[in-house]
Design an enzyme around this catalytic site. Structure first.
Site, PDB file in Angstrom:
ATOM      1  N   GLU A 142      38.921  18.604 -99.300  1.00 59.22           N
ATOM      2  CA  GLU A 142      38.234  17.312 -99.496  1.00 59.22           C
ATOM      3  C   GLU A 142      38.341  16.407 -98.257  1.00 59.22           C
ATOM      4  OE1 GLU A 142      39.648  15.682-103.231  1.00 59.22           O
ATOM      5  OE2 GLU A 142      38.221  16.910-104.330  1.00 59.22           O
ATOM      6  N   GLU A 156      36.606  23.788-106.844  1.00 56.57           N
ATOM      7  CA  GLU A 156      37.341  23.164-107.950  1.00 56.57           C
ATOM      8  C   GLU A 156      36.363  22.716-109.021  1.00 56.57           C
ATOM      9  OE1 GLU A 156      39.848  19.867-106.722  1.00 56.57           O
ATOM     10  OE2 GLU A 156      40.609  20.982-105.001  1.00 56.57           O
TER      11      GLU A 156
HETATM   12  C1  BG6 Z   1      40.708  16.952-106.114  1.00 56.95           C
HETATM   13  C2  BG6 Z   1      41.897  17.542-105.417  1.00 56.95           C
HETATM   14  O1  BG6 Z   1      40.554  15.650-105.618  1.00 56.95           O
HETATM   15  O2  BG6 Z   1      40.753  16.718-107.465  1.00 56.95           O
HETATM   16  C3  BG6 Z   1      42.936  18.162-106.325  1.00 56.95           C
HETATM   17  O3  BG6 Z   1      41.507  18.480-104.434  1.00 56.95           O
HETATM   18  C4  BG6 Z   1      43.083  17.311-107.565  1.00 56.95           C
HETATM   19  O4  BG6 Z   1      44.124  18.301-105.608  1.00 56.95           O
HETATM   20  C5  BG6 Z   1      41.764  17.257-108.299  1.00 56.95           C
HETATM   21  O5  BG6 Z   1      44.100  17.737-108.424  1.00 56.95           O
HETATM   22  C6  BG6 Z   1      41.820  16.428-109.556  1.00 56.95           C
HETATM   23  O6  BG6 Z   1      42.267  15.127-109.253  1.00 56.95           O
HETATM   24  P1  BG6 Z   1      43.499  14.483-109.993  1.00 56.95           P
HETATM   25  O7  BG6 Z   1      43.802  13.252-109.226  1.00 56.95           O
HETATM   26  O8  BG6 Z   1      43.058  14.222-111.370  1.00 56.95           O
HETATM   27  O9  BG6 Z   1      44.595  15.500-109.938  1.00 56.95           O
END
Ligand code: BG6
Length: 478
Positions: free
Chosen positions: A187, A379
């Site tokens: 990111e 993701e």
């Molecule tokens: C992304 C990141 O921003 O979102 C992850 O690459 C992160 O590391 C995921 O876990 C979800 O965000 P959060 O803050 O809910 O864990």
């Protein structure tokens, strides 16, 4: 069925799972400095995303009284064999994980490589290979060594470019026989939005914060290009990707002023990064933005050449939700790194993330049309406060529904003709939430018995979604 060789797997990051924060030579990272703060309003965690010098001092002065969730992770460092087996047993064929710089060159600028760190990641890969999981390696995922902040003031300092590429070069060479897919920066657009964890920039120490952030970002772009160059020298078949927090946004309505505003926001928050790393140039709209906002970036021609000559092979992104923009800037919805407006047509998660599976299809079509580069979903998943029932089951039907809808739209996009070669669910196993630092914001298909304060047996339990995904993969993977 997904196309042959399609990658489907799970992803985690070092700071959210490993723990063992000071074991076998590892030095402190920015992630290790985030202590647990109770989330009063889950739909507004702005305060948690910013790290001030006051907070850092407080963390360091009160270490023994505070709980630092990312120092503990889910103890993946010691349990990776069990965890990788559980993940593989679901029928997945890929595993995305990140390497911690501070485990590899703990002192940062003495060039001393810590063999114990290398061995740990080689062991992870060994387990992946045992179960036919394709490793996808992120070289930097929100865990900048704290020494980089102390000594160099974070990524805005150009010296960090060579330090990073030295580290990246060690990783690429050590793992060259086992890894094909590489993501240098997780990111990368987070550098502008969560400056401390992404770039080691402490907001209250900067005179012109925006300029420092874009300088840090520029330095990361150069480091990214240099890493690609090093990688291709080692093996020209390495596949090098960028990775963004994808903030797909719609205009609130068809009022032309709002549509234009949305386009400009999308350029600034999303397209800029792809444009630069895929086309190798600063887009003109961004140069204009820099002028309008008094942002002067220090660079030389050789850096621009480097960016131009070393472009990415694929585009990857995280996709959780979509957002809305309008000139009203009624920013009431929490959306991963951003704050956006509410979409009346969508439901949201407990944390206010607006669930939009069709948005994934829109995103895939849009990015394929614009860049004609293979796409990879790095993701996708949903944070839910899952409960372990008395009978030791976890009834996470909302997650099943979320995944089912998103996978359906992924397939629709493939049918549309989009070239997408993989999908990673975030996460196969519960991890510490990146932004909110909670354990109770659970993303996993496997439950970890551990609470926000680190209490619990750390035992792993299969959620309903685990069994669902297992069945899904049996029916959809060739
Ligand atoms: C992304 C990141 O921003 O979102 C992850 O690459 C992160 O590391 C995921 O876990 C979800 O965000 P959060 O803050 O809910 O864990």
């Amino acid at each position: 069925m997904f196309p042959k060789n399609f990658l489907i797997g799970g992803g985690v990051s070092a700071p959210q799972v490993e723990g063992a924060y000071n074991i076998n030579g590892k030095s402190l990272t920015v992630a290790d400095l985030k202590y647990f703060e109770d989330v009063k309003n889950r739909k507004d965690i702005t305060n948690l995303k910013t790290t001030s010098s006051k907070k850092i001092d407080y963390a360091l002065q009160n270490e023994s009284d505070l709980y630092f969730p990312k120092r503990e992770g889910i103890d993946f460092y010691h349990r990776y064999k069990e965890d990788i087996k559980l993940i593989a047993d679901m029928g997945m064929n890929a595993f995305r994980f990140s390497i911690s710089w501070s485990r590899i060159i703990p002192n940062i600028d003495d060039g001393k490589v810590c063999q114990k760190g290398i061995k740990f990641y080689k062991n992870i890969i060994k387990e992946c290979k045992k179960f036919n999981l394709e490793p996808i390696v992120t070289i930097s995922h929100f865990d900048l060594p704290y020494k980089i902040v102390q000594k160099y003031g974070g990524w805005k300092n150009k010296k960090v470019i060579s330090l990073f590429t030295e580290y990246a070069s060690v990783v690429l060479n050590e793992l060259k026989d086992f890894v094909k897919y590489w993501i240098p920066f997780n990111e990368i657009n987070a550098t502008i939005f969560t400056t401390f964890v992404s770039a080691g920039i402490i907001a209250d120490k900067e005179d012109n914060l925006l300029e420092s952030c874009y300088q840090a970002l520029h330095n990361q772009f150069v480091a990214n290009a240099k890493t690609i160059k090093i990688a291709k020298k080692i093996n020209k078949d390495f596949q090098m990707g960028c990775m963004l927090a994808q903030a797909t946004c719609y205009s609130l309505d068809c009022k032309p002023e709002n549509v234009l505003y949305n386009l400009k926001e999308q350029e600034k928050k999303v397209y800029f990064y792809y444009d630069l790393m895929a086309k190798g140039e600063y887009p003109t709209y961004m140069l204009k933005y820099f002028i309008d906002n008094n942002i002067n970036i220090a660079f030389d021609e050789s850096e621009l050449e480097l960016i131009k000559e070393n472009k990415i092979d694929f585009i990857s992104f995280s996709y959780y939700m979509s957002g809305v923009n309008s000139l009203n800037k009624n920013l009431t919805s929490e959306a991963n790194l951003f704050k956006l407006e509410k979409n009346p047509y969508l439901n949201e998660s407990e944390w206010g993330w607006q669930i939009d599976s069709i948005g994934l299809r829109i995103t895939l079509n849009d990015l394929w049309d614009r860049y004609k580069l293979p796409l990879f979903i790095a993701e996708n998943g949903i944070g839910i406060n899952d409960k372990l029932e008395k009978d030791l089951t976890i009834k996470d039907d909302r997650r099943i529904n979320y995944l089912e809808l998103h996978l359906k739209e992924l397939k629709n996009a493939i049918n549309d003709g989009v070239n997408v070669f993989g999908y990673i669910t975030w996460t196969p196993i519960d991890v510490v939430s990146s932004a909110s630092n909670e354990m109770s914001k659970r993303y996993g298909l496997i439950y970890v018995d551990q609470d926000d304060n680190g209490n619990g047996s750390k035992k792993r339990y299969k959620k309903n979604s685990y069994y669902w995904f297992q069945k899904y993969l049996k029916n959809h993977l060739q």
